[in-house]
Design a protein around this motif. Structure first.
Motif, PDB file in Angstrom:
ATOM      1  N   GLY A  10       3.507 -10.943 -18.910  1.00  0.00           N
ATOM      2  CA  GLY A  10       3.403  -9.352 -18.666  1.00  0.00           C
ATOM      3  C   GLY A  10       4.649  -8.762 -18.499  1.00  0.00           C
ATOM      4  N   ARG A  11       4.633  -7.720 -17.990  1.00  0.00           N
ATOM      5  CA  ARG A  11       5.569  -6.897 -17.543  1.00  0.00           C
ATOM      6  C   ARG A  11       6.453  -7.237 -16.393  1.00  0.00           C
ATOM      7  NH1 ARG A  11       5.639  -3.342 -13.623  1.00  0.00           N
ATOM      8  NH2 ARG A  11       3.765  -3.247 -12.368  1.00  0.00           N
ATOM      9  N   GLY A  12       7.742  -6.726 -16.488  1.00  0.00           N
ATOM     10  CA  GLY A  12       8.714  -6.847 -15.251  1.00  0.00           C
ATOM     11  C   GLY A  12       9.239  -8.104 -15.195  1.00  0.00           C
ATOM     12  N   GLY A  13       9.097  -8.961 -16.097  1.00  0.00           N
ATOM     13  CA  GLY A  13       9.998 -10.091 -16.205  1.00  0.00           C
ATOM     14  C   GLY A  13       9.244 -11.469 -15.169  1.00  0.00           C
ATOM     15  N   TRP A  14       8.124 -10.879 -14.586  1.00  0.00           N
ATOM     16  CA  TRP A  14       7.254 -11.738 -13.866  1.00  0.00           C
ATOM     17  C   TRP A  14       6.653 -13.063 -14.628  1.00  0.00           C
ATOM     18  CZ3 TRP A  14       6.356 -12.128  -8.610  1.00  0.00           C
ATOM     19  CH2 TRP A  14       5.208 -12.893  -8.343  1.00  0.00           C
ATOM     20  N   ARG A  15       7.257 -14.330 -14.487  1.00  0.00           N
ATOM     21  CA  ARG A  15       6.569 -15.405 -15.297  1.00  0.00           C
ATOM     22  C   ARG A  15       5.346 -15.705 -14.688  1.00  0.00           C
ATOM     23  NH1 ARG A  15      11.381 -19.472 -14.422  1.00  0.00           N
ATOM     24  NH2 ARG A  15      11.277 -18.262 -12.263  1.00  0.00           N
ATOM     25  N   GLY A  16       4.915 -15.416 -13.682  1.00  0.00           N
ATOM     26  CA  GLY A  16       3.496 -15.576 -13.040  1.00  0.00           C
ATOM     27  C   GLY A  16       2.838 -17.015 -13.063  1.00  0.00           C
ATOM     28  N   ALA A 254       1.850   6.967  -3.880  1.00  0.00           N
ATOM     29  CA  ALA A 254       0.918   7.034  -5.136  1.00  0.00           C
ATOM     30  C   ALA A 254       1.310   5.631  -5.972  1.00  0.00           C
ATOM     31  CB  ALA A 254       0.992   7.980  -5.994  1.00  0.00           C
ATOM     32  N   GLU A 255       2.556   5.299  -6.016  1.00  0.00           N
ATOM     33  CA  GLU A 255       2.918   4.000  -6.599  1.00  0.00           C
ATOM     34  C   GLU A 255       2.408   2.812  -6.015  1.00  0.00           C
ATOM     35  OE1 GLU A 255       6.850   1.622  -8.004  1.00  0.00           O
ATOM     36  OE2 GLU A 255       7.117   3.475  -6.917  1.00  0.00           O
ATOM     37  N   ILE A 256       2.297   2.364  -4.748  1.00  0.00           N
ATOM     38  CA  ILE A 256       1.717   1.519  -4.138  1.00  0.00           C
ATOM     39  C   ILE A 256       0.219   1.393  -4.285  1.00  0.00           C
ATOM     40  CG2 ILE A 256       1.308   0.426  -2.040  1.00  0.00           C
ATOM     41  CD1 ILE A 256       4.342  -0.084  -3.086  1.00  0.00           C
ATOM     42  N   GLN A 257      -0.291   2.694  -4.202  1.00  0.00           N
ATOM     43  CA  GLN A 257      -1.851   2.700  -4.357  1.00  0.00           C
ATOM     44  C   GLN A 257      -2.077   2.256  -5.731  1.00  0.00           C
ATOM     45  OE1 GLN A 257      -3.732   6.444  -3.081  1.00  0.00           O
ATOM     46  NE2 GLN A 257      -2.305   6.680  -1.575  1.00  0.00           N
ATOM     47  N   ASP A 258      -1.363   2.697  -6.716  1.00  0.00           N
ATOM     48  CA  ASP A 258      -1.768   2.061  -8.244  1.00  0.00           C
ATOM     49  C   ASP A 258      -1.578   0.721  -8.305  1.00  0.00           C
ATOM     50  OD1 ASP A 258      -2.164   3.040 -10.917  1.00  0.00           O
ATOM     51  OD2 ASP A 258      -0.221   2.357 -11.344  1.00  0.00           O
ATOM     52  N   MET A 259      -0.631   0.284  -7.499  1.00  0.00           N
ATOM     53  CA  MET A 259      -0.520  -1.305  -7.836  1.00  0.00           C
ATOM     54  C   MET A 259      -1.357  -2.071  -7.173  1.00  0.00           C
ATOM     55  SD  MET A 259       2.161  -1.775  -9.694  1.00  0.00           S
ATOM     56  CE  MET A 259       1.703  -0.516 -10.704  1.00  0.00           C
ATOM     57  N   ALA A 260      -1.825  -1.529  -5.704  1.00  0.00           N
ATOM     58  CA  ALA A 260      -3.339  -1.971  -5.319  1.00  0.00           C
ATOM     59  C   ALA A 260      -4.274  -1.944  -6.315  1.00  0.00           C
ATOM     60  CB  ALA A 260      -3.358  -1.446  -3.905  1.00  0.00           C
ATOM     61  N   PHE A 261      -4.333  -0.813  -6.927  1.00  0.00           N
ATOM     62  CA  PHE A 261      -5.696  -0.812  -7.821  1.00  0.00           C
ATOM     63  C   PHE A 261      -5.504  -1.742  -8.956  1.00  0.00           C
ATOM     64  CE2 PHE A 261      -7.382   0.976 -11.744  1.00  0.00           C
ATOM     65  CZ  PHE A 261      -8.612   1.653 -11.366  1.00  0.00           C
ATOM     66  N   GLN A 262      -4.385  -1.899  -9.512  1.00  0.00           N
ATOM     67  CA  GLN A 262      -4.164  -2.745 -10.769  1.00  0.00           C
ATOM     68  C   GLN A 262      -4.302  -4.024 -10.314  1.00  0.00           C
ATOM     69  OE1 GLN A 262      -3.570  -1.944 -13.767  1.00  0.00           O
ATOM     70  NE2 GLN A 262      -3.721   0.300 -13.018  1.00  0.00           N
ATOM     71  N   TYR A 263      -4.024  -4.401  -9.076  1.00  0.00           N
ATOM     72  CA  TYR A 263      -4.469  -5.966  -8.470  1.00  0.00           C
ATOM     73  C   TYR A 263      -5.602  -6.148  -8.470  1.00  0.00           C
ATOM     74  CZ  TYR A 263      -4.690 -10.105  -5.992  1.00  0.00           C
ATOM     75  OH  TYR A 263      -5.135 -11.437  -5.398  1.00  0.00           O
ATOM     76  N   ALA A 353      -2.346  -9.165 -12.785  1.00  0.00           N
ATOM     77  CA  ALA A 353      -2.541  -8.919 -11.283  1.00  0.00           C
ATOM     78  C   ALA A 353      -1.285  -9.528 -10.593  1.00  0.00           C
ATOM     79  CB  ALA A 353      -3.735  -9.684 -10.709  1.00  0.00           C
ATOM     80  N   LEU A 354      -0.512 -10.551 -10.963  1.00  0.00           N
ATOM     81  CA  LEU A 354       0.613 -11.037 -10.492  1.00  0.00           C
ATOM     82  C   LEU A 354       1.768  -9.943 -10.206  1.00  0.00           C
ATOM     83  CD1 LEU A 354       0.460 -14.691 -11.305  1.00  0.00           C
ATOM     84  CD2 LEU A 354       0.077 -13.900  -9.068  1.00  0.00           C
ATOM     85  N   ALA A 355       1.857  -9.473 -11.556  1.00  0.00           N
ATOM     86  CA  ALA A 355       2.891  -8.351 -11.816  1.00  0.00           C
ATOM     87  C   ALA A 355       2.660  -7.095 -10.976  1.00  0.00           C
ATOM     88  CB  ALA A 355       2.833  -7.929 -13.217  1.00  0.00           C
ATOM     89  N   ALA A 356       1.431  -6.934 -10.473  1.00  0.00           N
ATOM     90  CA  ALA A 356       1.359  -5.759  -9.528  1.00  0.00           C
ATOM     91  C   ALA A 356       1.852  -6.155  -8.199  1.00  0.00           C
ATOM     92  CB  ALA A 356      -0.157  -5.493  -9.371  1.00  0.00           C
ATOM     93  N   LEU A 357       1.646  -7.405  -7.893  1.00  0.00           N
ATOM     94  CA  LEU A 357       2.031  -7.886  -6.492  1.00  0.00           C
ATOM     95  C   LEU A 357       3.705  -7.590  -6.185  1.00  0.00           C
ATOM     96  CD1 LEU A 357      -0.167 -11.039  -6.078  1.00  0.00           C
ATOM     97  CD2 LEU A 357      -0.376  -8.864  -4.896  1.00  0.00           C
ATOM     98  N   GLU A 358       4.345  -7.658  -7.400  1.00  0.00           N
ATOM     99  CA  GLU A 358       5.807  -7.384  -7.262  1.00  0.00           C
ATOM    100  C   GLU A 358       6.300  -6.380  -6.331  1.00  0.00           C
ATOM    101  OE1 GLU A 358       7.106  -7.823 -11.354  1.00  0.00           O
ATOM    102  OE2 GLU A 358       8.216  -9.417 -10.807  1.00  0.00           O
ATOM    103  N   SER A 359       5.274  -5.296  -6.263  1.00  0.00           N
ATOM    104  CA  SER A 359       5.611  -4.133  -5.613  1.00  0.00           C
ATOM    105  C   SER A 359       5.598  -4.404  -4.157  1.00  0.00           C
ATOM    106  CB  SER A 359       4.715  -2.861  -6.005  1.00  0.00           C
ATOM    107  OG  SER A 359       4.751  -2.750  -7.366  1.00  0.00           O
ATOM    108  N   PHE A 360       5.060  -5.401  -3.621  1.00  0.00           N
ATOM    109  CA  PHE A 360       5.016  -5.781  -2.219  1.00  0.00           C
ATOM    110  C   PHE A 360       6.004  -6.701  -1.663  1.00  0.00           C
ATOM    111  CE2 PHE A 360       0.756  -4.203  -4.045  1.00  0.00           C
ATOM    112  CZ  PHE A 360       0.290  -3.608  -3.305  1.00  0.00           C
TER     113      PHE A 360
END
Length: 380
Positions: A10-16, A254-263, A353-360
């Motif tokens: 997925g995005r952000g280079g996360w190999r997940g 809003a960005e953190i809220q969106d990443m939580a939503f995406q996860y 879901a793993l990509a969204a966790l990168e924001s935390f």
């Protein structure tokens, strides 16, 4: 396509799922849940027990005993509250507590030194309970049977009618308690988010029931994109919006809220896909495995095979009698591309879901959230 995305991560280079801890090495679901409960401070296995043991529901439970000996689904739902071997009932509340702890307090809240237990606000714990109550209420409401389709072996008609009344009454009671607790959070955005999630649930269940009520409707004539839209409404929206609401309670941006939503969205999608895949990936047994003809592997099988050929396979599995030969149909689906495509799609959503966790920030809670994803994307 989904397989390639899953491998790239997925995005952000996360190999997940391809990195560090591959799905094949993931811990069993029960172990993942047990470890996660230690992180949030207490077991969530009976998160909604306080409400379930209220005087009102205790009286209903006494009445439900009259259904013993019948096949009313409310009995199975009640048993699930006490013993759930798959640990699915309280999964939503646990995820909300974990993502709350992973995010921590926002910069705006640090100076106020809010009252937190194990790094989680009391309001976030209340939200987790509210989410579980809403989910439980809809589980109970789903236990309403169509009286017109009952058979003599299901139980006496008056008992089944009584069971329906109990399902409506107890489900409404749980939902009313959830709404009262929601108002006590005194956050209009959170109320709006959870209210919209309840609306999504109603819409998703309506789609399911409207298809089932169609005469001679064996399976939906839909593609995987429509299936995902319907699954989001009936399975993912509540968790996704609750995760976002948990961030709102901590005043995150809003960005953190969106990443939580995406996860929440993508983890619950992969969870549903994992559940749909179980009849096709479990080790063979002598027992006949019954599965939904509208499950993800079946929908994907239909896309590859074509609608007419799929209906022909179903008719052949039915034979001359009314009973479905699920073993024959299961082998037909396993021989096609539906199962492997569903696994790829499950891992695709897992990587999202793993990509969204990168924001935390890195933490035990974030690792536990990642382990949950690994557990539901693990296939032998």
């Amino acid at each position: 396509m989904w397989g390639a995305l899953a491998r790239r991560g997925g995005r952000g280079g996360w190999r997940g799922l391809a990195a560090g801890r591959p799905p094949a090495a993931a811990a069993p679901w029960s172990q993942v849940v047990s470890e996660a409960e230690k992180i949030v401070g207490y077991p969530t296995s009976f998160m909604s027990l306080r409400c379930l043991l209220s005087d009102e529901l205790s009286n209903i439970a006494m009445q439900v005993r009259k259904l013993v000996g019948t096949k009313h689904p409310l009995l199975d739902t009640a048993r699930g509250f006490v013993y759930d071997s798959r640990n699915n009932l309280q999964m939503r509340g646990l995820v909300i507590l974990l993502i709350s702890k992973a995010a921590g307090p926002s910069t705006a809240e640090l100076s106020f030194q809010p009252n937190m237990v194990s790094g989680i606000y009391s309001s976030q714990r209340s939200l987790a309970e509210i989410t579980e109550l809403i989910h439980t209420a809809f589980l109970v409401h789903r236990g309403i049977v169509n009286i017109g389709e009952l058979k003599s072996c299901d139980g006496p008609l008056k008992d089944m009618q009584f069971g329906n009344k109990m399902a409506v009454l107890s489900g409404d009671f749980l939902l009313a308690n959830a709404c009262t607790s929601l108002a006590q959070l005194q956050n209009t955005k959170v109320v709006e988010l959870i209210s919209s999630a309840i609306g999504d649930l109603v819409q998703g269940i309506y789609y399911e029931n409207s298809k089932l009520s169609e005469e001679n409707c064996l399976t939906d004539d839909i593609g995987i994109s429509t299936w995902k839209e319907q699954v989001f409404l009936s399975h993912s929206a509540l968790l996704a919006k609750s995760c976002q609401a948990a961030m709102e309670l901590a005043k995150h941006n809003a960005e953190i809220q969106d990443m939580a939503f995406q996860y929440g969205k993508h983890m619950s999608m992969s969870h549903k896909l994992h559940s749909d895949l179980q009849p096709f990936v479990k080790e063979s047994s002598s027992d006949t495995v019954v599965f939904s003809l509208n499950s993800a592997p079946a929908i994907l099988h239909q896309e590859f095979l074509g609608r007419e050929a799929w209906i022909k396979q179903i008719r052949e599995a039915q034979g001359k009698g009314s009973l479905m030969d699920y073993k024959k149909l299961q082998e037909a689906i396993k021989a096609g591309k539906g199962v492997t495509s569903a696994i790829d799609l499950c891992r695709y959503h897992g990587n999202r879901a793993l990509a969204a966790l990168e924001s935390f920030p890195p933490s035990e809670a974030r690792s536990a959230l990642a382990n949950i994803v690994h557990a539901v994307t693990r296939f032998s």
